[in-house]
Design a protein around this motif. Structure first.
Motif, PDB file in Angstrom:
ATOM      1  N   LEU A 259      -6.369  -2.204  -5.024  1.00 51.28           N
ATOM      2  CA  LEU A 259      -5.734  -1.021  -5.611  1.00 51.28           C
ATOM      3  C   LEU A 259      -6.172  -0.818  -7.058  1.00 51.28           C
ATOM      4  CD1 LEU A 259      -2.132  -1.351  -4.129  1.00 51.28           C
ATOM      5  CD2 LEU A 259      -3.926   0.240  -3.428  1.00 51.28           C
TER       6      LEU A 259
ATOM      7  N   GLN B 292       0.846  -1.197   0.000  1.00 52.49           N
ATOM      8  CA  GLN B 292       0.000   0.000   0.000  1.00 52.49           C
ATOM      9  C   GLN B 292       0.880   1.246   0.000  1.00 52.49           C
ATOM     10  OE1 GLN B 292      -3.526   0.354   0.152  1.00 52.49           O
ATOM     11  NE2 GLN B 292      -3.220   2.556  -0.011  1.00 52.49           N
TER      12      GLN B 292
ATOM     13  N   LEU C  29      -4.525  -7.300  -2.161  1.00 49.79           N
ATOM     14  CA  LEU C  29      -4.407  -5.844  -2.216  1.00 49.79           C
ATOM     15  C   LEU C  29      -4.259  -5.345  -3.649  1.00 49.79           C
ATOM     16  CD1 LEU C  29      -4.352  -3.255  -0.564  1.00 49.79           C
ATOM     17  CD2 LEU C  29      -1.899  -3.558  -0.279  1.00 49.79           C
TER      18      LEU C  29
END
Length: 71
Positions: free
Chosen positions: A62, A36, A58
């Protein structure tokens, strides 16, 4: 320490590739907070962001965020 390292590495990049984005800690799988942060740094530096959401985790989150923001 990690933030400085990520900034230095990304200073020499033109493209940032994001795959998966999960890690295991204490026997539990979760999102990789480092990824992140790398995404935030790469975006701020104007790098080309290649988010492979099909890998899940993730990277998928994203990719969805980037698509919603037209990044």
């Amino acid at each position: 320490m990690w933030t400085e390292y990520r900034n230095r590495i990304l200073d020499h990049a033109g493209v940032a590739l994001f795959l998966f984005g999960n890690n295991e800690e204490y026997g539990r799988t979760g999102s990789a907070s480092g990824m992140q942060q790398e995404w935030e740094i790469a975006h701020a530096k104007g790098l080309v962001l290649l988010l492979v959401g099909a890998t899940g985790s993730l990277a998928k989150t994203l990719a969805e965020l980037a698509a919603a923001d037209n990044l």
